[in-house]
Design an enzyme around this catalytic site. Structure first.
Site, PDB file in Angstrom:
ATOM      1  N   SER A   1       2.622   3.490  -1.571  1.00  0.00           N
ATOM      2  CA  SER A   1       1.603   4.048  -0.458  1.00  0.00           C
ATOM      3  C   SER A   1       1.541   3.394   0.780  1.00  0.00           C
ATOM      4  CB  SER A   1       0.195   4.286  -1.165  1.00  0.00           C
ATOM      5  OG  SER A   1       0.356   5.290  -2.218  1.00  0.00           O
TER       6      SER A   1
ATOM      7  N   HIS B   1      -3.521   1.351   1.657  1.00  0.00           N
ATOM      8  CA  HIS B   1      -3.019   2.469   2.723  1.00  0.00           C
ATOM      9  C   HIS B   1      -3.544   1.801   4.046  1.00  0.00           C
ATOM     10  CE1 HIS B   1      -3.828   5.679  -0.352  1.00  0.00           C
ATOM     11  NE2 HIS B   1      -2.897   5.020  -0.839  1.00  0.00           N
TER      12      HIS B   1
END
Length: 300
Positions: free
Chosen positions: A199, A246
């Site tokens: 991610s 993220h």
């Protein structure tokens, strides 16, 4: 849709195919060329016209060597086809590891060997061994089939756009440095959290696409909305999602993309390498000095 500035700037399109957007320059004439027009050179890629000129100036010895080795090699043919080879390789490796993780009895062992946790960086502060490579290996393991499938879908979609624009080496550097940034952010903001998944690297690709699109004058509203939605989802469902990865991946990916957009010219290649190396050094310094300081003074 694109902005008028984007459509009017012909430097954003291949000079041989005006309808094809590209981010790669011929290393000899510095004109923009699409994947179909790119031919791999010892340094960078060159356009068909420069290739033709180069072939005309070959010495007899070079001609004999080309005949001996069969002329154009497979690597050159692959570049000219415009296939995102690095994207496919990352998909293959990550998917293989992810599928092995699903095997009972083996999957947990693979995950345990490759996941990232800050404790593996500071054996004097934890009971774990010193395994700094986990900063990157965590990018290749996932927390389940859905997690793997969503990240690989995003990689496939983003890679097809970014890799032809950036070139293979730059795209790979962007992916790995973004993944490293995601792990560093987890160590910095949530040192007690163990994390897996691509991610961070994926968010780095999204942020890079945003920066590059803005640089060349494209309409980036869509990618900005998608990036914002994914950030919100990460915060809302933070119990099962490492939003720190993220955030770190997006910040580092945007920084790498900014460097790439400002160092496109051939004479800036050394500067580009030095700046990317500086980003990696800063990330290493953060986990080497800042994170242990915070662990001992703030988080303890």
């Amino acid at each position: 849709m694109t902005t008028p500035e984007f459509a009017d700037n012909r430097d954003n399109f291949c000079y041989r195919h005006p309808d094809r957007q590209s981010f790669v320059l011929c290393q000899r004439c510095l004109r923009t060329i699409c994947p179909e027009c790119q031919t791999q050179a010892p340094v960078g890629v060159i356009c068909p016209e420069c290739m033709a000129e180069q072939r005309k100036s070959r010495t007899p010895a070079q001609k004999r060597a080309e005949r001996r080795w069969g002329g154009r090699n497979t690597a050159t043919a692959a570049v000219r086809s415009g296939k995102p080879i690095v994207t496919y390789a990352l998909l293959a490796v990550t998917s293989f590891i992810g599928l092995v993780q699903l095997i009972p009895g083996i999957g947990d062992a693979i995950t345990g060997q490759l996941l990232f946790a800050a404790g593996y960086l500071y054996p004097n502060l934890s009971l774990m061994t010193f395994e700094p490579w986990r900063l990157l290996t965590a990018v290749f393991v996932h927390g389940g089939f859905l997690h793997l499938a969503l990240n690989m879908l995003a990689l496939w979609m983003l890679g097809q756009s970014l890799e032809p624009m950036l070139g293979r080496v730059r795209f790979l550097a962007l992916y790995l440095i973004s993944g490293l940034g995601g792990s560093v952010a987890v160590a910095l903001l949530a040192p007690g959290t163990a994390t897996v998944g691509a991610s961070g690297a994926i968010f780095g690709l999204m942020a890079a696409l945003l920066i590059i699109g803005r640089h060349i004058g494209a309409n980036v509203t869509g990618i900005l909305v998608i990036l914002g939605i994914n950030f919100v989802v990460g915060f809302v469902f933070s119990q099962n999602i490492a939003w720190q990865a993220h955030l770190g991946g997006a910040i580092v990916g945007a920084l790498v993309a900014f460097i790439l957009t400002r160092t496109r010219r051939r004479e800036q290649r050394t500067l580009q390498i030095l700046l990317l190396a500086a980003v990696v050094v800063v990330l290493v310094l953060i986990v080497a000095f800042l994170v242990p300081f915070l662990i001992t003074t703030v988080y303890s």
